[in-house]
Design a protein around this motif. Sequence first.
Motif, mmCIF file in Angstrom:
data_model
loop_
_atom_site.group_PDB
_atom_site.id
_atom_site.type_symbol
_atom_site.label_atom_id
_atom_site.label_comp_id
_atom_site.label_asym_id
_atom_site.label_seq_id
_atom_site.Cartn_x
_atom_site.Cartn_y
_atom_site.Cartn_z
ATOM 1 N N GLN A 110 0.830 -1.208 0.000
ATOM 2 C CA GLN A 110 0.000 0.000 0.000
ATOM 3 C C GLN A 110 0.865 1.260 0.000
ATOM 4 O OE1 GLN A 110 -3.993 0.422 1.941
ATOM 5 N NE2 GLN A 110 -2.822 1.563 3.447
ATOM 6 N N ASP A 111 1.903 1.268 0.796
ATOM 7 C CA ASP A 111 2.805 2.419 0.831
ATOM 8 C C ASP A 111 3.437 2.641 -0.544
ATOM 9 O OD1 ASP A 111 4.433 4.479 2.221
ATOM 10 O OD2 ASP A 111 6.074 3.117 1.747
ATOM 11 N N LEU A 112 3.852 1.563 -1.188
ATOM 12 C CA LEU A 112 4.444 1.684 -2.523
ATOM 13 C C LEU A 112 3.423 2.145 -3.557
ATOM 14 C CD1 LEU A 112 6.740 -1.488 -2.709
ATOM 15 C CD2 LEU A 112 7.388 0.864 -2.151
ATOM 16 N N PHE A 113 2.195 1.660 -3.460
ATOM 17 C CA PHE A 113 1.161 2.054 -4.427
ATOM 18 C C PHE A 113 0.862 3.548 -4.334
ATOM 19 C CE2 PHE A 113 -0.666 -2.507 -4.315
ATOM 20 C CZ PHE A 113 0.138 -2.873 -5.377
ATOM 21 N N PHE A 114 0.786 4.083 -3.122
ATOM 22 C CA PHE A 114 0.506 5.518 -2.983
ATOM 23 C C PHE A 114 1.667 6.353 -3.504
ATOM 24 C CE2 PHE A 114 -3.174 4.422 -0.520
ATOM 25 C CZ PHE A 114 -3.997 5.528 -0.633
ATOM 26 N N LYS A 115 2.895 5.889 -3.321
ATOM 27 C CA LYS A 115 4.035 6.608 -3.880
ATOM 28 C C LYS A 115 4.036 6.505 -5.407
ATOM 29 C CE LYS A 115 7.323 6.496 -0.011
ATOM 30 N NZ LYS A 115 6.397 6.201 1.079
ATOM 31 N N ASP A 158 -5.368 8.959 -5.291
ATOM 32 C CA ASP A 158 -5.973 8.193 -4.203
ATOM 33 C C ASP A 158 -6.862 7.049 -4.668
ATOM 34 O OD1 ASP A 158 -4.995 10.674 -3.028
ATOM 35 O OD2 ASP A 158 -5.970 9.989 -1.214
ATOM 36 N N THR A 159 -7.624 7.266 -5.741
ATOM 37 C CA THR A 159 -8.533 6.194 -6.161
ATOM 38 C C THR A 159 -7.765 4.971 -6.637
ATOM 39 O OG1 THR A 159 -8.691 7.238 -8.341
ATOM 40 C CG2 THR A 159 -10.433 7.746 -6.758
ATOM 41 N N THR A 160 -6.741 5.183 -7.458
ATOM 42 C CA THR A 160 -5.987 4.053 -8.005
ATOM 43 C C THR A 160 -5.185 3.346 -6.926
ATOM 44 O OG1 THR A 160 -5.816 5.304 -10.072
ATOM 45 C CG2 THR A 160 -4.427 3.353 -9.847
ATOM 46 N N ALA A 161 -4.526 4.112 -6.064
ATOM 47 C CA ALA A 161 -3.733 3.504 -4.991
ATOM 48 C C ALA A 161 -4.614 2.728 -4.024
ATOM 49 C CB ALA A 161 -2.948 4.580 -4.243
ATOM 50 N N SER A 162 -5.772 3.272 -3.691
ATOM 51 C CA SER A 162 -6.692 2.577 -2.785
ATOM 52 C C SER A 162 -7.215 1.299 -3.425
ATOM 53 C CB SER A 162 -7.857 3.493 -2.404
ATOM 54 O OG SER A 162 -7.404 4.613 -1.668
ATOM 55 N N LEU A 189 -5.778 -0.608 -5.758
ATOM 56 C CA LEU A 189 -4.722 -1.615 -5.781
ATOM 57 C C LEU A 189 -4.457 -2.185 -4.391
ATOM 58 C CD1 LEU A 189 -2.268 0.164 -8.243
ATOM 59 C CD2 LEU A 189 -3.329 -2.069 -8.628
ATOM 60 N N SER A 190 -4.434 -1.320 -3.394
ATOM 61 C CA SER A 190 -4.157 -1.761 -2.021
ATOM 62 C C SER A 190 -5.238 -2.694 -1.510
ATOM 63 C CB SER A 190 -4.041 -0.542 -1.100
ATOM 64 O OG SER A 190 -3.022 0.328 -1.534
ATOM 65 N N ASN A 191 -6.482 -2.305 -1.697
ATOM 66 C CA ASN A 191 -7.593 -3.137 -1.229
ATOM 67 C C ASN A 191 -7.649 -4.464 -1.972
ATOM 68 O OD1 ASN A 191 -8.452 -1.121 0.562
ATOM 69 N ND2 ASN A 191 -9.763 -0.164 -0.984
ATOM 70 N N MET A 192 -7.392 -4.413 -3.279
ATOM 71 C CA MET A 192 -7.472 -5.639 -4.084
ATOM 72 C C MET A 192 -6.396 -6.642 -3.669
ATOM 73 S SD MET A 192 -7.487 -6.128 -8.229
ATOM 74 C CE MET A 192 -5.816 -5.558 -8.482
ATOM 75 N N ALA A 195 -4.398 0.708 -12.923
ATOM 76 C CA ALA A 195 -4.546 -0.425 -11.998
ATOM 77 C C ALA A 195 -4.338 -1.747 -12.718
ATOM 78 C CB ALA A 195 -5.924 -0.382 -11.348
ATOM 79 N N SER A 196 -4.880 -1.881 -13.916
ATOM 80 C CA SER A 196 -4.730 -3.127 -14.684
ATOM 81 C C SER A 196 -3.279 -3.366 -15.056
ATOM 82 C CB SER A 196 -5.586 -3.073 -15.952
ATOM 83 O OG SER A 196 -6.951 -2.952 -15.640
ATOM 84 N N TYR A 197 -2.610 -2.322 -15.509
ATOM 85 C CA TYR A 197 -1.220 -2.464 -15.946
ATOM 86 C C TYR A 197 -0.310 -2.835 -14.772
ATOM 87 C CZ TYR A 197 3.148 -1.522 -18.368
ATOM 88 O OH TYR A 197 4.395 -1.664 -18.940
ATOM 89 N N VAL A 198 -0.471 -2.128 -13.644
ATOM 90 C CA VAL A 198 0.357 -2.416 -12.467
ATOM 91 C C VAL A 198 0.126 -3.854 -11.997
ATOM 92 C CG1 VAL A 198 0.731 -1.842 -10.029
ATOM 93 C CG2 VAL A 198 0.503 -0.014 -11.724
ATOM 94 N N THR A 199 -1.127 -4.284 -11.988
ATOM 95 C CA THR A 199 -1.446 -5.653 -11.563
ATOM 96 C C THR A 199 -0.800 -6.684 -12.487
ATOM 97 O OG1 THR A 199 -3.557 -4.926 -10.629
ATOM 98 C CG2 THR A 199 -3.314 -7.274 -11.082
#
Length: 518
Positions: free
Chosen positions: A190-195, A326-330, A332-335, A474-478
């Motif tokens: 989660q910390d990495l996703f927000f950064k 915030d929307t994308t990081a949240s 990814l983190s929740n998923m 989100a799709s690409y990062v995943t």
Amino acid sequence: MAAAKSGQHPLLLYIAAGLFASFILINRLNKYLARKRFMKENGCRPCPYHVNKDPVLGLDVLKSNLANSKNARMLGCTVDRFDNHFGKPVRTFHSRMMTMPVIVTCEPENVKTLLSLKFKDYSFGARKKAFDPLLGSGIFNADGDRWANSRHMLRPNFAREQVADIGAIERHLKLMMKHIPKDGSTIDLQDLFFKLTIDTSTEFLFNHSTHSLRMMDQGAEDNEDVIFAKNFTFAQADILTKLRLGFLNRLRNNTKGDEAIRICHEYVDKFVDDAIAWREARDAEKAAGGAKNEERYVFIHELAKQTNDKKRIREELMNVLLAGRDTTASLLSNMFFEISKRPEIYAKLREEIAQFQGRAPNYEELRNLKYLKYCINESLRLHPVVPGNSRFAVRDTVLPLGGGPDGQSPMLVPEGTLVSYIPYKMHRRKDYYGQDADEYRPERWETLRPGWEYLPFNGGPRICLGQQYALTEASYVTARLVQQFAKMESRDVDGIWRESLTLTVCSLNGTKVSLTPA
């Protein structure tokens, strides 16, 4: 004679006061009778469910909300009010926020009416005051013509060719990957996703990244980019505090919140100044007949082409940055919080993405990854990144459901009422999503075709402009993360997801995992 004249003044005052009181009384009577007729014409019945014990100021609910916020229980408490507070499940109830009446609903038909069918009956109301200091009158905080103008200004910036450019995401993602241990030790994704998302969003918007992932190596806590990112996070959380306190917020000494906003504005203003200077130089070059071919697309330059109002540009940038990070990081983190506990889901993702043989998928290929899409949809269902929202009635209007003991009759929404709608609860309704609605199960999307009961990006005229940008990132990062690591294991201590609620919601305990390289 003088005494007689002076004796007339109190009489005139009494007459004036009586006329004024009569005017008020007649006006209120007329309004009451008009409202009764309006209710009859629309078949309205009263909603019998009132959550407050204090019917005047609703201080009991305010106290409860503040305590639940402190204990990370706001969303859970809201669900409990719908399910258990009245001795039976209800879908709509009344509450009170100090002097303001509130209707709270999780009925899709009510949400559809609120956001689409009777869109013009509502504004943001008092919410705008809480958002104004940080966001000004940008697209997410504007009503009426100003909102329409903002949407018209921003829409071209989310065209397919901009959304499909995933080169910048790849550059920052490579930096993120360097911070993931290869020895199986624990990392907080989660910390990495927000950064990651503030780095990609600032590059997309300002043509300058905060490079917070790069700063992790340098340990530069006093770097202006790092300082901005921290203060931007604090300023957002402070907005929610303002909303909960209502008019009591003015009694709060909020020096830290004011300072955070100042730092954010000064940071963005530098890029706005550069963009205006770029436009002036470009216009001068054109006037001299020496204009060059258009350079690569830059979001802030496109805004500068449309207006030279520096404050306006800054406000739009701040609004889009809030959504973009915030929307994308949240999401990814929740998923990955959920997927890390279910190795069979991670394995199915690996199987689907194996077709690329380690190379990066392009935009069209990402769109065709069905199981990846199911995983994202299911995360947005179970943990919608904007779990609750509201609108303020600017005139007497009607919601189609919520009235009468069974909640199936129309109900009046008087002018001055706040209507709060709760996707977090609506997405967990068992009558729409089955008895396992509280569980993360992507396979349900093989047959699901939801309507207004699924609201991850709002709806109606104000549907999110940047949803394709967020879903693409989100799709690409995943896909790239799953390619690089054969296994993911949860290292979460609590074992259950707990809310960290600001304007969006993510995991209170982060997304702590271990990863095994492929």
